[in-house]
Design a protein around this motif. Structure first.
Motif, PDB file in Angstrom:
ATOM      1  N   ASN A   1      -0.997   7.421  -6.824  1.00  0.00           N
ATOM      2  CA  ASN A   1      -1.320   8.769  -6.709  1.00  0.00           C
ATOM      3  C   ASN A   1      -2.331   9.356  -5.463  1.00  0.00           C
ATOM      4  O   ASN A   1      -2.148  10.408  -5.054  1.00  0.00           O
ATOM      5  CB  ASN A   1      -1.696   9.299  -8.000  1.00  0.00           C
TER       6      ASN A   1
ATOM      7  N   PRO B   1      -7.467  10.480 -14.548  1.00  0.00           N
ATOM      8  CA  PRO B   1      -7.663  10.378 -12.926  1.00  0.00           C
ATOM      9  C   PRO B   1      -8.831   9.625 -12.340  1.00  0.00           C
ATOM     10  O   PRO B   1      -9.060   9.642 -11.397  1.00  0.00           O
ATOM     11  CB  PRO B   1      -7.515  11.646 -12.498  1.00  0.00           C
TER      12      PRO B   1
ATOM     13  N   SER C   1      -2.346   4.568  -9.836  1.00  0.00           N
ATOM     14  CA  SER C   1      -3.382   5.517  -9.564  1.00  0.00           C
ATOM     15  C   SER C   1      -3.745   5.530  -8.008  1.00  0.00           C
ATOM     16  O   SER C   1      -3.575   6.391  -7.244  1.00  0.00           O
ATOM     17  CB  SER C   1      -4.739   5.096 -10.187  1.00  0.00           C
TER      18      SER C   1
ATOM     19  N   LEU D   1      -1.380  14.285 -12.216  1.00  0.00           N
ATOM     20  CA  LEU D   1      -0.984  12.664 -11.883  1.00  0.00           C
ATOM     21  C   LEU D   1       0.584  12.391 -12.027  1.00  0.00           C
ATOM     22  O   LEU D   1       1.196  13.302 -13.160  1.00  0.00           O
ATOM     23  CB  LEU D   1      -1.713  11.763 -12.892  1.00  0.00           C
TER      24      LEU D   1
END
Ligand code: UDP
Length: 412
Positions: free
Chosen positions: A105, A126, A102, A66
């Motif tokens: 990502n 994650p 998030s 991440l």
């Protein structure tokens, strides 16, 4: 020499052959691991071994980390702690930022993740990626490495929605698991026998590292390596050492750990230990620099007995590390240590400083028994607690998930 050959040399060719057979059923499968950090901590250490090994076995394995802001990682750190039971209420503003990062990502990794056959999501950081892949084609597995049995309620409620969207979960021990609406598997932790912390050491190197710490390798030595944490019972170790020394006068003790400087409680425990051994030249309480893996290796290898006298413990990697080095290990009768030390066979389980002292005395007076237990321990660790065993279980899990758990797995 290939990586598999190197593992065959230390873990056994039978073990590697079994991996080859299982991996043959998954040839070409795209397997992605996602976690929060490329280095530091046990998860990164294991992925460093698992991913190259999987590739050599013919899987298309890769590892993604991440990317995020300090605020993102502060938030995921709190999440991690809350999952382990720290009572912190969710910070909704920080969680909005967590979601935003998030999403970034997910966007960055969209091509690899959407197309993967298996995605292993390590720990809570994650876990929310999955909501960005409603059309995913592969199987997504949440791999939880921490004790999630008593999480902070609101944080868990928030995370649970994402975790539940996965196809399966994996926990390290039954006692760590959460009830979830999908299959949950148990895969215990493992160590990498080729890592600096565990690999064979030249005798001269081992001696140099230990003598540099002021130890005499001509005299008996017992060692506990762990964070200065009350649950590891370092003061109990000092008491056990004192009692045992009445019978073994030239006994030396090493109580070593790192991280006390940036952990206020650790710092306090460290200073209590220093005070408890003040003036005692044979009791060495020391702080180790982070990632000084060779010193940990040398200390464990040079010890007649490895101690892990915890009063509460998750798994206790130091127990496996000692066992793998053929040491007789005395561990606290708690948590995952009970899986590793079969009392009187692969080590000893104790419940008090007196119990530990008795076992130290017994083992120090019985060199043959000490050696026998060390040999049993090494063999048990070879079969049960190395990264090769963990990989075997991941491969079995993938085959079972792909073919349906009802199918028989036929090895060629
Ligand atoms: N460790 C280390 N240096 C230290 C203290 C610990 O490298 O100063 C390592 C130890 O060898 C083991 C890990 O950190 O690999 C600790 O794992 P364990 O499960 O024993 O305890 P935890 O700290 O996770 O409770």
């Amino acid at each position: 020499m290939t990586l598999l050959e190197r593992y065959a040399e230390v873990a056994g060719s039978d073990v590697v052959e079994h991996l080859r057979q299982l991996a043959g059923l998954l040839r070409g499968a795209r397997v992605i691991h996602v976690n929060a950090t490329a280095w530091g901590g046990g998860v990164a250490e294991l992925l460093n071994a698992l991913v190259p090994l999987s590739r050599e076995l013919g899987l298309e394995a890769s590892w993604e980390v991440l990317e995020g802001t300090p605020e993102f990682f502060a938030c995921t750190k709190l999440m991690h702690n809350a999952l382990q039971g720290l009572q912190v209420a969710p910070d909704w503003r920080a969680l909005r930022h967590y979601q935003k990062v998030s999403a970034e990502n997910a966007e960055r990794l969209s091509a690899v993740l959407a197309d993967a056959d298996f995605v292993f999501i390590h720990d809570p950081q994650p876990a929310s990626l999955i909501r960005h892949f409603p059309q995913r084609r592969g199987q997504w597995i949440w791999r939880c490495h921490i004790d999630a049995s008593h999480p902070e309620r609101q944080v868990w409620e928030y995370l649970r929605e994402f975790v539940a969207a996965h196809d399966a979960s994996v926990f390290s021990l039954p006692a760590f698991a959460r009830p979830l609406p999908h299959p949950c598997y148990i895969i215990p932790p493992a160590i990498d026998p080729l890592a600096d912390k565990n690999r064979e050491l030249e005798d001269t190197e081992r001696r140099r590292l230990c003598e540099g710490l002021g130890l005499s390798l001509d005299r008996p030595l017992i060692t506990q390596i762990s964070r200065f944490d009350r649950f590891k019972d370092p003061l109990g170790v000092i008491q056990a050492f004192r009692m045992a020394r009445q019978f073994i006068p030239d006994l030396q003790l090493v109580l070593a750990g790192g991280g006390a400087a940036d952990d206020p409680e650790g710092n306090e425990v460290f200073h209590e230990c220093l005070a408890a051994v003040e003036g005692d030249e044979d009791a060495h309480v020391m702080e180790l620099p982070p990632r000084d893996n060779l010193t940990v290796n040398a200390l464990q290898r040079s010890s007649d007995i490895v101690l892990q006298k915890s009063v509460r413990e998750g798994f206790g990697l130091t127990v496996t590390e000692g066992m793998w080095k053929g040491r007789a290990v005395i561990g606290g009768d708690t948590g995952g240590i009970r899986l590793q030390l079969i009392n009187h066979h692969t080590g000893f389980l104790v419940r008090s400083p007196e119990g530990a002292a008795l076992r130290i005395r017994y083992l120090m007076r019985n060199a043959r028994r000490r050696q026998e237990i060390g040999e049993n321990a090494r063999e048990f660790a070879r079969r049960s607690f190395l990264v090769t065993r963990q990989l075997r279980e991941y491969l079995t899990l993938m085959v079972a998930m792909r073919d349906g758990a009802g199918e028989r797995i036929e090895l060629g």
